[in-house]
Design a protein around this motif. Structure first.
Motif, mmCIF file in Angstrom:
data_model
loop_
_atom_site.group_PDB
_atom_site.id
_atom_site.type_symbol
_atom_site.label_atom_id
_atom_site.label_comp_id
_atom_site.label_asym_id
_atom_site.label_seq_id
_atom_site.Cartn_x
_atom_site.Cartn_y
_atom_site.Cartn_z
ATOM 1 N N LEU A 21 -12.374 12.280 -0.842
ATOM 2 C CA LEU A 21 -10.980 12.216 -1.284
ATOM 3 C C LEU A 21 -10.838 12.493 -2.779
ATOM 4 C CD1 LEU A 21 -9.910 9.074 0.751
ATOM 5 C CD2 LEU A 21 -8.858 11.330 0.950
ATOM 6 N N GLY A 22 -11.961 12.744 -3.456
ATOM 7 C CA GLY A 22 -11.923 12.987 -4.889
ATOM 8 C C GLY A 22 -11.799 11.725 -5.713
ATOM 9 N N SER A 26 2.037 13.575 7.011
ATOM 10 C CA SER A 26 0.963 14.444 6.502
ATOM 11 C C SER A 26 0.149 13.722 5.424
ATOM 12 C CB SER A 26 1.538 15.756 5.948
ATOM 13 O OG SER A 26 2.238 16.459 6.944
ATOM 14 N N PRO A 27 -0.476 12.596 5.756
ATOM 15 C CA PRO A 27 -1.151 11.787 4.732
ATOM 16 C C PRO A 27 -2.430 12.448 4.228
ATOM 17 C CG PRO A 27 -1.612 10.909 6.906
ATOM 18 C CD PRO A 27 -0.610 12.013 7.102
ATOM 19 N N ASP A 28 -2.874 12.013 3.044
ATOM 20 C CA ASP A 28 -4.149 12.474 2.501
ATOM 21 C C ASP A 28 -5.320 11.895 3.295
ATOM 22 O OD1 ASP A 28 -2.965 13.871 0.348
ATOM 23 O OD2 ASP A 28 -2.725 11.989 -0.748
ATOM 24 N N ILE A 46 0.838 -1.192 0.000
ATOM 25 C CA ILE A 46 0.000 0.000 0.000
ATOM 26 C C ILE A 46 0.878 1.248 0.000
ATOM 27 C CG2 ILE A 46 -1.932 -1.107 1.208
ATOM 28 C CD1 ILE A 46 -0.952 0.182 3.783
ATOM 29 N N ALA A 47 0.332 2.329 -0.529
ATOM 30 C CA ALA A 47 1.068 3.588 -0.555
ATOM 31 C C ALA A 47 0.785 4.340 0.739
ATOM 32 C CB ALA A 47 0.646 4.411 -1.770
ATOM 33 N N GLY A 48 1.419 3.891 1.805
ATOM 34 C CA GLY A 48 1.181 4.491 3.107
ATOM 35 C C GLY A 48 1.551 3.519 4.201
ATOM 36 N N HIS A 49 0.894 3.631 5.341
ATOM 37 C CA HIS A 49 1.203 2.778 6.483
ATOM 38 C C HIS A 49 -0.049 2.059 6.961
ATOM 39 C CE1 HIS A 49 4.462 5.833 6.723
ATOM 40 N NE2 HIS A 49 5.181 4.779 7.037
ATOM 41 N N TYR A 50 0.157 0.876 7.495
ATOM 42 C CA TYR A 50 -0.915 0.125 8.151
ATOM 43 C C TYR A 50 -0.313 -0.512 9.391
ATOM 44 C CZ TYR A 50 -5.189 -2.560 8.693
ATOM 45 O OH TYR A 50 -6.364 -3.069 9.178
ATOM 46 N N ARG A 76 -7.188 18.747 17.399
ATOM 47 C CA ARG A 76 -6.047 19.667 17.461
ATOM 48 C C ARG A 76 -4.930 19.237 16.516
ATOM 49 N NH1 ARG A 76 -7.713 19.538 22.891
ATOM 50 N NH2 ARG A 76 -6.305 17.821 23.391
ATOM 51 N N LEU A 77 -4.805 17.926 16.306
ATOM 52 C CA LEU A 77 -3.753 17.409 15.431
ATOM 53 C C LEU A 77 -4.031 17.709 13.962
ATOM 54 C CD1 LEU A 77 -1.205 15.526 15.162
ATOM 55 C CD2 LEU A 77 -2.813 13.624 14.957
ATOM 56 N N ALA A 78 -5.325 17.769 13.590
ATOM 57 C CA ALA A 78 -5.697 17.914 12.178
ATOM 58 C C ALA A 78 -5.345 19.305 11.672
ATOM 59 C CB ALA A 78 -7.184 17.658 12.019
#
Length: 401
Positions: free
Chosen positions: A323-324, A73-75, A1-5, A132-134
């Motif tokens: 997410l488009g 900073s993920p989508d 995957i293009a990211g983390h799990y 607050r994190l967003a």
């Protein structure tokens, strides 16, 4: 995957193989993720080692989530908090003694009466941290997969369809005819066929799907309790319906009320032990409710309350839209008529400028990974303790034997 799990029971201080994808991220999490647990949360919740573990799991998940969001900073980022489900299952009767249905479970413990409210205070504080994190412009979505309430007598027994089919010889390893999903949140339970070309190790030719579904229906329809009552109140065959395709549920069945009381069932000339099918855990006093919670906040979200209840079938399509991205047509295959993007929650101007899109299927996605891994001998032996630990947690909550 293009990211983390990351596995929900990942501990940054004790990482184990197979819990993080990609594996290289485990080093970052072990170095950066710091678990914080306030005393005002720990003291009223951690009344047992089991409850403390549930709280720590969620606190660790939050620490991991914060570390990955700040570093990448993920989508899209998703965090699952499971403790609310756990505490309502195991402490409901202590909070609500009048709801207790089984005297043999013992008297409610006053020390556990405040665990559920305390856990919701912990989750509320966690949601504040996430907000607050967003960064500015983030859309926040809060969704529960179900609600909770006291467990009644009828709810106390979960009938495991897959166990019954296995005892009847319909789910033999390596040549399964049927693939059952023992869904906990609904009375109706669905049965898939192990169709060639559709499932891993498929054994049913597509042109014999209706015949096999009829054979399963006849077997199930003939099951009787010792008192002669039918085990199933209804059996519906979908494989014979116009528009059915391999990969769709072939049958939908509903257990009868009498089946809840059965200890043996009669299958033709054979008697089958029904006790492995009819499951109850004495330490579970809270049950699921179909009503849940959905909150959306951010740019493009229409303010106010929705006029009609939503459905879980609308969450993933709506997230894809925000997410488009187009929705996968297969998401609507088993959804209610109101499935798809939750347009009632979206700003009308955004919908006008960007109407929802649809594609036939995202590549490389199916629901047979678990089936493949069950028979795959090339698994990671070091990951087995993680699997055993997860299964033990599910057993303790009454999900499986």
């Amino acid at each position: 995957i293009a990211g983390h799990y990351v596995s929900r029971n990942f501990d940054p201080e004790n990482p184990r193989p197979g819990q993080v994808q990609p594996p290289s991220a485990a080093e970052l999490l072990s170095r950066e993720a710091r678990v914080r647990l306030r005393g005002e949360d720990r003291e009223p919740i951690a009344r047992s080692d089991f409850l403390l573990d549930a709280l720590l799991d969620d606190a660790r998940s939050l620490a991991v989530f914060e570390t990955l969001v700040e570093s990448d900073s993920p989508d899209f980022a998703a965090l699952g908090l499971f403790g609310t489900d756990i505490v309502q299952h195991v402490t409901w009767r202590h909070m609500d003694p009048a709801s207790q249905q089984f005297p043999e479970d013992g008297k409610p413990d006053p020390r556990l009466a405040g665990v559920i409210p305390a856990y919701y205070r912990f989750v509320d504080n966690t949601l504040g941290e996430l907000r607050r994190l967003a960064p500015p412009g983030t859309t926040l979505v809060l969704v529960s997969d179900h609600g909770g309430g006291p467990m009644g007598v009828a709810e106390a027994f979960h009938l495991q369809l897959e166990v019954l089919l296995e005892s009847m010889g319909l789910m033999r390893d390596g040549e399964e005819v049927a693939l059952a999903i023992g869904e906990l949140y609904r009375h109706d339970k669905r049965i898939w066929l192990n169709v060639e070309g559709e499932e891993a190790g498929g054994s049913v030719p597509p042109d014999r799907a209706t015949e096999e579904a009829e054979r399963i229906r006849a077997r199930l329809d003939g099951l009787r309790t010792d008192e002669g009552d039918p085990v199933f109140a209804s059996i519906v065959i979908h494989a014979a319906e116009e528009g059915w395709r391999p990969g769709d549920p072939a049958l939908t069945v509903r257990f009868s009320a009498r089946a809840l009381l059965a200890t043996q069932v009669i299958d033709g000339e054979r008697r089958l032990d029904f006790s492995p099918v009819r499951m109850r855990h004495s330490d579970v006093s809270g049950a699921h409710r179909p009503e849940g919670v959905l909150l959306l906040h951010g740019p493009g979200i229409r303010p106010g309350r929705m006029g009609q209840p939503s459905s879980l079938y609308r969450i993933a399509p709506t997230l894809l839209y925000l997410l488009g991205l187009p929705q996968d047509r297969r998401m609507l295959r088993h959804a209610p008529a109101v499935g798809g993007v939750l347009e009632a929650a979206i700003d009308p101007e955004l919908l006008r400028r960007f109407p929802p899109r649809m594609i036939a299927a995202y590549p490389g996605t199916d629901r047979t990974g678990l089936l493949r891994s069950r028979s795959d001998p090339a698994g990671d032996p070091e990951a087995e303790p993680v699997l055993r630990e997860s299964l033990e947690r599910l057993r303790s909550l009454g999900y499986i034997r």
